[in-house]
Design a protein around this motif. Structure first.
Motif, PDB file in Angstrom:
ATOM      1  N   MET A 367       0.797 -12.945 -18.848  1.00  0.00           N
ATOM      2  CA  MET A 367       0.991 -12.904 -20.310  1.00  0.00           C
ATOM      3  C   MET A 367       1.794 -11.683 -20.727  1.00  0.00           C
ATOM      4  O   MET A 367       2.640 -11.742 -21.627  1.00  0.00           O
ATOM      5  N   ILE A 368       1.507 -10.553 -20.062  1.00  0.00           N
ATOM      6  CA  ILE A 368       2.271  -9.334 -20.372  1.00  0.00           C
ATOM      7  C   ILE A 368       3.742  -9.549 -20.001  1.00  0.00           C
ATOM      8  O   ILE A 368       4.649  -9.217 -20.775  1.00  0.00           O
ATOM      9  N   GLY A 369       3.944 -10.165 -18.830  1.00  0.00           N
ATOM     10  CA  GLY A 369       5.316 -10.423 -18.384  1.00  0.00           C
ATOM     11  C   GLY A 369       6.073 -11.288 -19.383  1.00  0.00           C
ATOM     12  O   GLY A 369       7.223 -11.004 -19.734  1.00  0.00           O
ATOM     13  N   LYS A 370       5.397 -12.315 -19.872  1.00  0.00           N
ATOM     14  CA  LYS A 370       6.099 -13.255 -20.769  1.00  0.00           C
ATOM     15  C   LYS A 370       6.239 -12.725 -22.188  1.00  0.00           C
ATOM     16  O   LYS A 370       7.210 -13.030 -22.872  1.00  0.00           O
ATOM     17  N   ASN A 371       5.233 -11.972 -22.649  1.00  0.00           N
ATOM     18  CA  ASN A 371       5.187 -11.654 -24.079  1.00  0.00           C
ATOM     19  C   ASN A 371       5.416 -10.198 -24.442  1.00  0.00           C
ATOM     20  O   ASN A 371       5.528  -9.866 -25.610  1.00  0.00           O
ATOM     21  N   CYS A 372       5.434  -9.318 -23.460  1.00  0.00           N
ATOM     22  CA  CYS A 372       5.559  -7.895 -23.799  1.00  0.00           C
ATOM     23  C   CYS A 372       6.775  -7.286 -23.120  1.00  0.00           C
ATOM     24  O   CYS A 372       6.804  -6.076 -22.833  1.00  0.00           O
ATOM     25  N   GLY A 373       7.742  -8.122 -22.802  1.00  0.00           N
ATOM     26  CA  GLY A 373       9.004  -7.617 -22.250  1.00  0.00           C
ATOM     27  C   GLY A 373       8.840  -6.905 -20.925  1.00  0.00           C
ATOM     28  O   GLY A 373       9.500  -5.896 -20.671  1.00  0.00           O
ATOM     29  N   ASN A 374       7.908  -7.407 -20.077  1.00  0.00           N
ATOM     30  CA  ASN A 374       7.689  -6.792 -18.758  1.00  0.00           C
ATOM     31  C   ASN A 374       7.439  -5.298 -18.840  1.00  0.00           C
ATOM     32  O   ASN A 374       7.972  -4.523 -18.044  1.00  0.00           O
ATOM     33  N   ALA A 375       6.634  -4.888 -19.817  1.00  0.00           N
ATOM     34  CA  ALA A 375       6.285  -3.461 -19.939  1.00  0.00           C
ATOM     35  C   ALA A 375       4.835  -3.369 -20.388  1.00  0.00           C
ATOM     36  O   ALA A 375       4.279  -4.341 -20.929  1.00  0.00           O
ATOM     37  N   VAL A 376       4.208  -2.220 -20.129  1.00  0.00           N
ATOM     38  CA  VAL A 376       2.832  -2.012 -20.593  1.00  0.00           C
ATOM     39  C   VAL A 376       2.822  -2.197 -22.110  1.00  0.00           C
ATOM     40  O   VAL A 376       3.635  -1.588 -22.821  1.00  0.00           O
ATOM     41  N   PRO A 377       1.928  -3.076 -22.628  1.00  0.00           N
ATOM     42  CA  PRO A 377       1.939  -3.349 -24.069  1.00  0.00           C
ATOM     43  C   PRO A 377       1.589  -2.115 -24.910  1.00  0.00           C
ATOM     44  O   PRO A 377       0.985  -1.171 -24.414  1.00  0.00           O
ATOM     45  N   VAL A 378       1.986  -2.223 -26.173  1.00  0.00           N
ATOM     46  CA  VAL A 378       1.662  -1.161 -27.126  1.00  0.00           C
ATOM     47  C   VAL A 378       0.343  -1.549 -27.784  1.00  0.00           C
ATOM     48  O   VAL A 378       0.140  -2.710 -28.111  1.00  0.00           O
ATOM     49  N   HIS A 379      -0.569  -0.581 -27.911  1.00  0.00           N
ATOM     50  CA  HIS A 379      -1.831  -0.942 -28.573  1.00  0.00           C
ATOM     51  C   HIS A 379      -1.950  -0.289 -29.936  1.00  0.00           C
ATOM     52  O   HIS A 379      -1.323   0.734 -30.212  1.00  0.00           O
ATOM     53  N   GLY A 380      -2.782  -0.909 -30.795  1.00  0.00           N
ATOM     54  CA  GLY A 380      -3.103  -0.318 -32.098  1.00  0.00           C
ATOM     55  C   GLY A 380      -4.511   0.257 -32.046  1.00  0.00           C
ATOM     56  O   GLY A 380      -4.978   0.669 -30.979  1.00  0.00           O
TER      57      GLY A 380
END
Ligand code: ME8
Length: 514
Positions: A367-380
């Motif tokens: 899911m991170i690969g597909k939706n977060c541009g292959n980078a550690v996601p940003v959190h709020g």
């Protein structure tokens, strides 16, 4: 590493009369997991394994094979060395009792025991089991088929009558009892400790420590007619490997050993004879002996004559290395007896590795690969559910540390799996695939919490499953892998580029009959 806390762990040294099997693999693996864990936890570790090459049993096996005992030892010692390598064991040394360094150490110890008055010349008359390489008292024997006398282990015994040197074991009874008393953790688990103490309380006889009826052993200094009893020879390996008789260097650094890991069959040698030899020589006994249980195969005692010996290399071939490492330390509460079965192996492999751990990593990373541009996601901001998940992951290190210090591997793994299952529950509850459409920022937070949870899990599974854990850490671009990186201080940095995710724990698929 000067100044680091040290940890010295040993396996038994295995007899070279036979090929390695699952039981040997088990002990060596358990030590490897501890050695790896302690190294990752900042200790200066020495992990020793090796082979026990002298004695009547090896001499007889060589005779049957029609080769010299040294040739048999060379061949089979290599198999044990190879097994440790194939199990991905991180041993720092591999000792063989036919090495010069060992012969010198054993002879030095012998001389020391003669000087202290603990060895004297006498005459032995009694029962001996070549298979166990052990002397037994009449009262210990059991009746076998046709009323034949057998050792309590079921091994045949023979009557031995010959001149022999003796170790004054009887003189050490009270000192041993004081030592057990002052060191409640020196023999584990508790059931084995009780067994040892009651054996010693029952009264100790002097121990025959030399033989004259065969030749394959280390000669007694000054009396070539005798070779040393193979157990006095074998046990000394633990100090040979730290440089004894030199008591500086590695000896000063690592002795006393922190842990002698053994099977329950040889606890008496390690928890009675060995500390007595050491005390008599003015040396410290090892801090702890842990005696684990016995593996059976599909409910049956493993034996060559039954033909059900399990070859650990075949298991690795069939199920995968980390799968076998995981299974062995997870399946059986460490200390208890355990049963190997194909069914149990596949259950652990498919439900706990592929479904629980593998699936968690797979769905989060893809899911991170597909939706977060292959980078550690940003959190709020984190909500309660997020915080609870992170606290559980960040709190794992001290739980695992405690389990490892008590050698309860199964408890340590269960603590990790509680968090893995909680993380799968968290994914289902938070449903990031829905958030993708309704609240992409929140999806980022959820995926970050999960990735950070997996980072902590993968750091902590390294000692058990080094290759698979390394793959998971690679996929999270985590380069710092020591255990002081667990916890919130070193959490994943949003925006760090990640490689393309790959599955790590394959399922076992039964071959369908044609
Ligand atoms: O006793 N289940 O060597 P050894 C679990 N040379 N563990 C098992 C097992 C089983 N079915 N079978 C073997 C000796 N083991 C001596 C030791 S040490 C100074 C000298 C493991 O080749 C277990 O650790 O008979 C057991 O104690 C050891 O192999 C015995 O190996």
């Amino acid at each position: 590493m000067s100044g680091a806390k040290t940890f010295y762990v040993t396996t038994p040294i295995y007899y070279v009369n036979d090929k390695p099997h699952i039981g040997h693999a088990y002990t060596t693996l358990a030590c490897d997991v501890l050695a790896r864990f302690k190294r990752l936890d900042g200790y200066d570790v020495k992990f020793l394994t090796g082979t026990d090459e002298h004695g009547q049993k090896v001499e007889k096996s060589a005779e049957v094979a029609g080769i010299s005992p040294q040739a048999l030892a060379d061949k089979n010692s290599a198999n044990f060395r190879e097994l440790a390598a194939r199990l991905n064991c991180s041993n720092d040394d591999f000792i063989r009792t036919t090495e010069k360094r060992h012969v010198a150490a054993v002879q030095a110890l012998w001389t020391k025991l003669v000087e202290s008055g603990d060895i004297y010349l006498g005459h032995y008359e009694g029962w001996y089991s070549v298979r166990d390489e052990a002397f037994y008292g009449e009262d210990e024997l059991v009746a076998g088929p046709n009323g034949r006398k057998l050792a309590p282990t079921g091994a045949p015994v023979e009557w031995v009558k010959e001149p022999s040197y003796f170790f004054r074991l009887s003189a050490w009874q009270d000192k041993l009892l004081e030592w057990y008393d002052a060191n409640p953790d020196c023999v584990a688990p508790q059931s084995r400790r009780n067994e040892v103490i009651s054996f010693v309380k029952g009264g100790l006889q002097d121990l025959s420590v030399s033989r004259t009826s065969f030749k394959w052993g280390i000669p007694v200094p000054g009396d070539d007619a005798h070779v040393m009893y193979v157990w006095l020879d074998a046990l000394t390996n633990y100090i040979t490997a730290v440089g004894y008789p030199d008591q500086g260097g590695d000896y000063a650094r690592y002795w006393p050993a922190d842990l002698h890991m053994v099977g329950k069959d040889i606890v008496r040698f390690h928890a009675v004879y060995w500390p007595a030899f050491l005390m008599a020589a003015g040396l410290k006994p090892a801090t702890r002996v842990f005696a684990h249980g016995w593996w059976t195969n599909e409910g049956q005692k493993i034996s060559k004559s039954v033909g059900n010996v399990i070859d650990p290399l075949e298991l690795i071939e069939k199920y995968g290395l980390d799968q076998v490492r995981y299974f062995m330390l997870r399946e059986v509460p460490f200390g208890n007896d355990g049963d190997y079965s194909h069914r149990a192996m596949v259950m652990r492999m498919n439900s706990e590795l592929a479904n629980d751990y593998g699936n968690l990593a797979q769905r989060v990373l893809s899911m991170i690969g597909k939706n977060c541009g292959n980078a550690v996601p940003v959190h709020g901001e984190f909500n309660d559910d997020d915080r609870e998940m992170l606290d559980a992951a960040h709190g794992l290190l001290h739980k695992l540390r405690d389990a490892m210090d008590r050698q309860v591997f199964h408890e340590g793994l269960e603590a990790l799996w509680v968090v893995i299952r909680a993380a799968n529950g968290y994914v289902d509850r938070q449903a990031p695939w829905t958030l993708k459409k309704t609240d992409p920022a929140r999806m980022g937070t959820v995926l970050w919490v999960l990735a950070e949870t997996i980072r902590n899990l993968a750091l902590l599974t390294q000692a058990f499953m080094p290759d698979s854990s390394a793959k998971l850490l690679d996929q999270l671009a985590v380069t710092e892998r020591s255990l002081d990186r667990c916890g919130s201080h070193h959490a994943l940095k949003p925006g760090t580029p990640l490689p393309v995710p790959q599955g790590v724990f394959p399922r076992f698929v039964e071959e369908q009959p044609e």
